[in-house]
Motif scaffolding. Structure first.
Motif, PDB file in Angstrom:
ATOM      1  N   LEU A  10      35.075  39.211  37.830  1.00 47.22           N
ATOM      2  CA  LEU A  10      35.027  39.111  39.295  1.00 47.22           C
ATOM      3  C   LEU A  10      34.664  37.698  39.723  1.00 47.22           C
ATOM      4  O   LEU A  10      33.734  37.099  39.176  1.00 47.22           O
ATOM      5  N   GLN A  11      35.398  37.179  40.694  1.00 52.51           N
ATOM      6  CA  GLN A  11      35.071  35.870  41.264  1.00 52.51           C
ATOM      7  C   GLN A  11      33.999  36.033  42.340  1.00 52.51           C
ATOM      8  O   GLN A  11      33.184  35.155  42.557  1.00 52.51           O
ATOM      9  N   GLU A  12      34.026  37.177  43.017  1.00 51.98           N
ATOM     10  CA  GLU A  12      33.028  37.475  44.051  1.00 51.98           C
ATOM     11  C   GLU A  12      32.542  38.905  43.836  1.00 51.98           C
ATOM     12  O   GLU A  12      33.348  39.834  43.714  1.00 51.98           O
ATOM     13  N   ASN A  15      33.886  41.944  45.581  1.00 50.32           N
ATOM     14  CA  ASN A  15      35.186  42.514  45.185  1.00 50.32           C
ATOM     15  C   ASN A  15      35.054  43.680  44.199  1.00 50.32           C
ATOM     16  O   ASN A  15      36.058  44.295  43.837  1.00 50.32           O
ATOM     17  N   ARG A  16      33.819  43.963  43.755  1.00 47.92           N
ATOM     18  CA  ARG A  16      33.652  44.969  42.696  1.00 47.92           C
ATOM     19  C   ARG A  16      34.178  46.343  43.125  1.00 47.92           C
ATOM     20  O   ARG A  16      34.897  46.989  42.372  1.00 47.92           O
ATOM     21  N   LYS A  17      33.822  46.775  44.346  1.00 47.69           N
ATOM     22  CA  LYS A  17      34.212  48.120  44.785  1.00 47.69           C
ATOM     23  C   LYS A  17      35.745  48.252  44.898  1.00 47.69           C
ATOM     24  O   LYS A  17      36.310  49.195  44.333  1.00 47.69           O
ATOM     25  N   ASP A  48      27.391  42.691  35.915  1.00 43.31           N
ATOM     26  CA  ASP A  48      28.192  43.506  36.836  1.00 43.31           C
ATOM     27  C   ASP A  48      29.538  42.866  37.189  1.00 43.31           C
ATOM     28  O   ASP A  48      30.441  43.550  37.681  1.00 43.31           O
ATOM     29  N   ASP A  49      29.676  41.575  36.950  1.00 41.22           N
ATOM     30  CA  ASP A  49      30.922  40.884  37.308  1.00 41.22           C
ATOM     31  C   ASP A  49      31.993  40.995  36.233  1.00 41.22           C
ATOM     32  O   ASP A  49      33.102  40.486  36.394  1.00 41.22           O
ATOM     33  N   ARG A  50      31.650  41.617  35.097  1.00 43.43           N
ATOM     34  CA  ARG A  50      32.572  41.675  33.968  1.00 43.43           C
ATOM     35  C   ARG A  50      33.018  43.110  33.729  1.00 43.43           C
ATOM     36  O   ARG A  50      32.192  43.998  33.526  1.00 43.43           O
ATOM     37  N   SER A  81      44.256  39.814  42.308  1.00 44.52           N
ATOM     38  CA  SER A  81      43.774  39.100  43.501  1.00 44.52           C
ATOM     39  C   SER A  81      42.259  39.233  43.653  1.00 44.52           C
ATOM     40  O   SER A  81      41.633  38.496  44.418  1.00 44.52           O
ATOM     41  N   LEU A  82      41.655  40.187  42.917  1.00 47.56           N
ATOM     42  CA  LEU A  82      40.222  40.456  43.038  1.00 47.56           C
ATOM     43  C   LEU A  82      39.408  39.936  41.855  1.00 47.56           C
ATOM     44  O   LEU A  82      38.195  39.746  41.955  1.00 47.56           O
TER      45      LEU A  82
END
Lengths: 92, 92
Positions: A10-12, A15-17, A48-50, A81-82
């Motif tokens: 995740l870049q942000e 965007n996780r959800k 959490d971003d991975r 895109s996310l």
């Protein structure tokens, strides 16, 4: 058979959800594809971003057909895109 | 390089917390091992009983040394007592 490890970074964090929603829909639909042995979405328990999609396919032909499916062509660009996607393929 | 996909299937949902504790300790210590490129614990987002350790090693020699380490010999039997472990190795 073919194993795919598809890493999603995740870049942000916001965007996780939406990423999980799109990837979960891809999992559900891909599990019905011909030659799909395994297809699941995992989240790192240390970061959490991975996230990672782990897939097993019977043959290259089945994988190719999956990659031409409506759900693949609709959901993969959304996922990309996310999150930053890195795809690794292992034949066994 | 070597990629390992180490699937962990919980036999009892109550084992999830101690499994995550042992596997997280293994991740932290293994990341310091010589030749370890990547080592992380993932949980399925569709099935709480399914987890996976994904590892990348520089060489078979480094992996062999890791498998002889104190933390491997202490924590892997503990993990195996809590979940069914299936190890798949891919060379690339």
């Amino acid at each position: 058979m073919i194993r795919l490890n598809c890493s999603l970074l995740l870049q942000e964090s916001d965007n996780r959800k939406p990423l999980i929603e799109a990837a979960t829909e891809l999992v559900e639909l891909s599990l019905r594809d011909k030659g799909c042995i395994e297809y699941d979405l995992y989240g790192s328990l240390t970061n959490d971003d991975r996230l990672m999609i782990v897939e097993t396919w019977k043959s290259q032909k089945d994988l190719k057909e999956h990659m031409a499916s409506e759900h693949f062509l609709r959901l993969v660009p959304k996922i990309q895109s996310l999150a930053e996607m890195t795809l690794e393929q292992f034949d066994f």
